[in-house]
Design an enzyme around this catalytic site. Structure first.
Site, PDB file in Angstrom:
ATOM      1  N   VAL A 101     -20.873 -42.921 -13.708  1.00 35.13           N
ATOM      2  CA  VAL A 101     -19.442 -42.584 -13.689  1.00 35.13           C
ATOM      3  C   VAL A 101     -18.674 -43.671 -14.434  1.00 35.13           C
ATOM      4  CG1 VAL A 101     -17.427 -42.132 -12.239  1.00 35.13           C
ATOM      5  CG2 VAL A 101     -19.692 -41.431 -11.456  1.00 35.13           C
ATOM      6  N   GLY A 148     -18.722 -40.025 -34.068  1.00 31.94           N
ATOM      7  CA  GLY A 148     -19.745 -40.143 -33.028  1.00 31.94           C
ATOM      8  C   GLY A 148     -19.171 -40.213 -31.619  1.00 31.94           C
ATOM      9  N   GLU A 197     -19.916 -34.921 -29.167  1.00 34.87           N
ATOM     10  CA  GLU A 197     -21.201 -34.286 -29.466  1.00 34.87           C
ATOM     11  C   GLU A 197     -20.981 -33.178 -30.497  1.00 34.87           C
ATOM     12  OE1 GLU A 197     -24.085 -35.054 -27.780  1.00 34.87           O
ATOM     13  OE2 GLU A 197     -23.130 -36.469 -26.429  1.00 34.87           O
ATOM     14  N   ASP A 206     -17.810 -32.386 -17.908  1.00 30.64           N
ATOM     15  CA  ASP A 206     -18.326 -33.752 -17.762  1.00 30.64           C
ATOM     16  C   ASP A 206     -17.459 -34.532 -16.762  1.00 30.64           C
ATOM     17  OD1 ASP A 206     -19.907 -36.149 -18.862  1.00 30.64           O
ATOM     18  OD2 ASP A 206     -17.840 -36.752 -19.230  1.00 30.64           O
ATOM     19  N   LYS A 227     -18.429 -36.183 -12.864  1.00 29.87           N
ATOM     20  CA  LYS A 227     -18.144 -37.558 -12.428  1.00 29.87           C
ATOM     21  C   LYS A 227     -17.223 -37.539 -11.221  1.00 29.87           C
ATOM     22  CE  LYS A 227     -18.690 -39.140 -17.175  1.00 29.87           C
ATOM     23  NZ  LYS A 227     -17.971 -39.317 -18.424  1.00 29.87           N
ATOM     24  N   GLY A 272     -20.764 -45.671 -24.366  1.00 29.73           N
ATOM     25  CA  GLY A 272     -21.267 -46.612 -25.371  1.00 29.73           C
ATOM     26  C   GLY A 272     -22.511 -47.283 -24.810  1.00 29.73           C
TER      27      GLY A 272
HETATM   28  N1  LIG Z   1     -24.442 -42.688 -24.244  1.00 32.60           N
HETATM   29  C1  LIG Z   1     -23.497 -43.062 -23.387  1.00 32.60           C
HETATM   30  O1  LIG Z   1     -22.469 -43.649 -23.762  1.00 32.60           O
HETATM   31  C2  LIG Z   1     -23.653 -42.766 -21.917  1.00 32.60           C
HETATM   32  C3  LIG Z   1     -22.658 -43.190 -21.019  1.00 32.60           C
HETATM   33  C4  LIG Z   1     -22.816 -42.964 -19.644  1.00 32.60           C
HETATM   34  C5  LIG Z   1     -23.941 -42.296 -19.207  1.00 32.60           C
HETATM   35  N2  LIG Z   1     -24.872 -41.862 -20.099  1.00 32.60           N
HETATM   36  C6  LIG Z   1     -26.050 -41.150 -19.582  1.00 32.60           C
HETATM   37  O2  LIG Z   1     -27.209 -41.899 -19.871  1.00 32.60           O
HETATM   38  C7  LIG Z   1     -28.306 -41.014 -20.084  1.00 32.60           C
HETATM   39  C8  LIG Z   1     -28.929 -41.317 -21.443  1.00 32.60           C
HETATM   40  O3  LIG Z   1     -27.935 -41.102 -22.441  1.00 32.60           O
HETATM   41  P1  LIG Z   1     -28.167 -41.523 -23.977  1.00 32.60           P
HETATM   42  O4  LIG Z   1     -26.834 -41.393 -24.624  1.00 32.60           O
HETATM   43  O5  LIG Z   1     -28.897 -42.816 -24.071  1.00 32.60           O
HETATM   44  O6  LIG Z   1     -29.097 -40.317 -24.464  1.00 32.60           O
HETATM   45  P2  LIG Z   1     -29.903 -40.199 -25.829  1.00 32.60           P
HETATM   46  O7  LIG Z   1     -29.433 -41.184 -26.827  1.00 32.60           O
HETATM   47  O8  LIG Z   1     -29.915 -38.761 -26.175  1.00 32.60           O
HETATM   48  O9  LIG Z   1     -31.395 -40.632 -25.387  1.00 32.60           O
HETATM   49  C9  LIG Z   1     -32.207 -39.845 -24.589  1.00 32.60           C
HETATM   50  C10 LIG Z   1     -33.595 -40.440 -24.568  1.00 32.60           C
HETATM   51  O10 LIG Z   1     -34.422 -39.653 -23.724  1.00 32.60           O
HETATM   52  C11 LIG Z   1     -35.632 -39.371 -24.400  1.00 32.60           C
HETATM   53  N3  LIG Z   1     -36.135 -38.090 -23.948  1.00 32.60           N
HETATM   54  C12 LIG Z   1     -35.558 -36.878 -24.063  1.00 32.60           C
HETATM   55  N4  LIG Z   1     -36.372 -35.930 -23.525  1.00 32.60           N
HETATM   56  C13 LIG Z   1     -37.465 -36.572 -23.092  1.00 32.60           C
HETATM   57  C14 LIG Z   1     -38.661 -36.154 -22.480  1.00 32.60           C
HETATM   58  N5  LIG Z   1     -38.897 -34.871 -22.199  1.00 32.60           N
HETATM   59  N6  LIG Z   1     -39.579 -37.094 -22.174  1.00 32.60           N
HETATM   60  C15 LIG Z   1     -39.380 -38.393 -22.464  1.00 32.60           C
HETATM   61  N7  LIG Z   1     -38.259 -38.855 -23.033  1.00 32.60           N
HETATM   62  C16 LIG Z   1     -37.321 -37.953 -23.354  1.00 32.60           C
HETATM   63  C17 LIG Z   1     -35.292 -39.358 -25.874  1.00 32.60           C
HETATM   64  O11 LIG Z   1     -36.454 -39.627 -26.616  1.00 32.60           O
HETATM   65  P3  LIG Z   1     -36.438 -39.755 -28.239  1.00 32.60           P
HETATM   66  O12 LIG Z   1     -35.576 -40.951 -28.540  1.00 32.60           O
HETATM   67  O13 LIG Z   1     -37.848 -40.004 -28.611  1.00 32.60           O
HETATM   68  O14 LIG Z   1     -35.869 -38.484 -28.749  1.00 32.60           O
HETATM   69  C18 LIG Z   1     -34.260 -40.489 -25.941  1.00 32.60           C
HETATM   70  O15 LIG Z   1     -34.908 -41.714 -26.117  1.00 32.60           O
HETATM   71  C19 LIG Z   1     -27.749 -39.609 -19.936  1.00 32.60           C
HETATM   72  O16 LIG Z   1     -27.944 -39.149 -18.637  1.00 32.60           O
HETATM   73  C20 LIG Z   1     -26.259 -39.790 -20.204  1.00 32.60           C
HETATM   74  O17 LIG Z   1     -25.468 -38.814 -19.566  1.00 32.60           O
HETATM   75  C21 LIG Z   1     -24.766 -42.088 -21.437  1.00 32.60           C
END
Ligand SMILES: NC(=O)c1ccc[n+]([C@@H]2O[C@H](COP(=O)([O-])OP(=O)(O)OC[C@H]3O[C@@H](n4cnc5c(N)ncnc54)[C@H](OP(=O)(O)O)[C@@H]3O)[C@@H](O)[C@H]2O)c1
Length: 438
Positions: A134, A189, A192, A203, A207, A304
């Site tokens: 969150v 960026g 999405e 979203d 939260k 981020g």
């Molecule tokens: N980004 C943000 O700012 C942010 C903020 C708050 C919360 N979050 C949360 O944090 C989490 C991760 O977000 P993110 O932005 O880091 O996502 P992301 O960049 O899309 O990364 C997702 C990762 O999961 C891996 N993955 C996907 N499917 C998989 C599977 N079946 N088996 C193994 N690995 C798998 C991907 O592998 P590959 O790299 O090999 O494709 C990638 O490394 C999410 O729940 C998101 O809601 C993100």
């Protein structure tokens, strides 16, 4: 130095790679603070050889996050894959079932399965941390669970989606349309390629549902949140709101009412002078009102890689120190169902923008219908300078009229608008935006 804490990280995307980077850079300082080292022992992602900006060569590799979660070489499992079911749910469940503590940044997973996962954690004596789920880098979960432990929360509200806040801020600053801002946000960026989940408010609802549970001791009920997104906000709304001393923000709000818990996410007019109105761009903020503290506003980066990974790390430190708190603030057996308070009786002021037909008596008829519904109008503003932008609205034969109501109930406003529509004095759909005084 104590025994190292061996962590397994599933998901090496934006957040996972940033976490490894922070551990590489700050590992020694963290070890000094904790008296033990945090060691990444194993990782999992979809593609083993993808370039991630951090080396993963020295970590054991797992193709399957569930196998990683079950590994006896992992003392703490970090889930950064995402998704409300699939590998995220399976791996988090597998770790908790064997009593292994889990940290996740996954709000979608928690909004849907949070209570069951918290119960599983309690049953197996494992910790479940989700500070990053969150408002990214803002420590709101810890504040609620520990900092405000003895206070009773009366209301929580906030800006919890950076994409929407960025779009609304730019629409206000640069007089450009929602569509143009969204396109820019995607190019930068911040949004999405499929932005539906963000701009339609889902979203924020996820939260908010997590916060509601922590604030009011209720089960997480994301399906009980009233949700309205920002896609219908026009430049006309932004301009009139600004002229009246307001900004438009997408807020998530939860409050205890006599007939249940009101959880709502929708565009909201907030006074420019309020603290929440100052939270612009991609920033997030959560305001907590308690019986002891009138308003506590936590603001900062809501997303981020680095900011989110810093929140994951703060959970890691807690677990390494042996801190033990029920994941949802109270034991899951003590959570009460989250009964939905009806939105149609929501009280407050309203901003209503109409395309009134340019015929004699239209304005008087509109005012009469409002009066019949006992809705008192603070102002009626005609804005011939603001051209109607809705499809099917003839510019030459209608004019933009904005009504600001005093505090009233939503069902009365909706009923009056239905009558005004059937009188035939307006064209297109009226715009209704709730006003909140903070
Ligand atoms: N980004 C943000 O700012 C942010 C903020 C708050 C919360 N979050 C949360 O944090 C989490 C991760 O977000 P993110 O932005 O880091 O996502 P992301 O960049 O899309 O990364 C997702 C990762 O999961 C891996 N993955 C996907 N499917 C998989 C599977 N079946 N088996 C193994 N690995 C798998 C991907 O592998 P590959 O790299 O090999 O494709 C990638 O490394 C999410 O729940 C998101 O809601 C993100």
């Amino acid at each position: 130095m104590g025994r190292p804490l061996r962590i397994g990280i599933a998901g090496l995307g934006t957040v996972g790679a940033a976490l490894i980077n922070i551990l590489n850079n700050d590992g020694d300082a963290i070890a000094r603070k904790l008296g033990r080292r945090i060691v990444v022992s194993a990782v999992s992602a979809r593609s083993r050889h993808r370039e991630r900006g951090v080396s993963i060569d020295e970590f054991a590799w797992f193709d399957d996050p569930v196998a990683l979660a079950k590994s006896p070489d992992v003392d703490l499992f970090v889930e950064l894959v995402g998704g409300e079911d699939g590998p995220a749910l399976a791996s988090v469940s597998a770790a908790l079932e064997r009593g292994c503590p889990v940290i996740t940044a996954n709000k979608a997973l928690l909004a849907r399965h949070g209570v069951a996962l918290a119960a599983m954690a309690e049953k197996n004596g494992a910790q479940l941390g989700f500070e990053a789920a969150v408002a990214g880098g803002i420590p709101v979960i810890k504040t609620l669970r520990e900092g405000l432990g003895s206070s009773s929360i009366t209301r929580v509200y906030g800006i919890m989606n950076g994409t929407c806040n960025y779009i609304l801020t730019r629409m206000g600053a640069e007089s450009i349309s929602f569509e143009e801002c969204l396109k820019d946000a995607q190019e930068l960026g911040y949004a999405e390629s499929d932005p539906t989940f963000d701009i339609e408010g889902f979203d924020t609802a996820h939260k908010l549902a997590i916060l509601t549970s922590l604030c009011f001791g209720t089960e997480i009920a994301a399906d009980q949140v009233f949700v309205e997104g920002i896609a219908r906000i026009t430049q006309a709304d932004i301009k009139v709101a600004a002229d009246l001393g307001y900004k438009i923000k997408l807020l998530g709000m939860a409050q205890k009412r006599a007939d249940g818990i009101e959880q709502r996410v929708h565009p909201t007019l907030v006074r420019k002078t309020s603290s929440i109105a100052g939270v612009d761009g991609v920033l997030n903020a959560v305001a907590l009102e308690t019986n002891h503290v009138q308003e506590l506003l936590l603001a900062g980066p809501g997303a981020g890689g680095e900011a989110t990974a810093a929140s994951v790390l703060s959970d890691i430190l807690d677990i390494a120190r042996g801190t033990h708190v029920p994941p949802l603030g109270v034991p899951t057996d003590d959570l009460v169902p989250c009964t939905r308070a009806p939105m149609r009786v929501h009280e407050g002021g309203y901003y209503i923008r109409l395309n009134a037909r340019d015929v004699p008596g239209a304005l008087a008829a509109i005012a009469t219908r409002m009066g019949e519904g006992s809705i008192s109008l603070e102002s009626v503003i005609q804005r011939p300078d603001l051209r109607a932008s809705e499809p099917g609205v003839e510019q030459e034969t209608s004019r933009t009229v904005v009504l600001i109501t005093h505090e009233t109930i939503e069902s009365a406003v909706r009923e009056a608008l239905n009558r005004i529509a059937s009188d035939g004095f307006i064209v297109g759909q009226p715009q209704l935006i709730r006003i909140e005084e903070f």
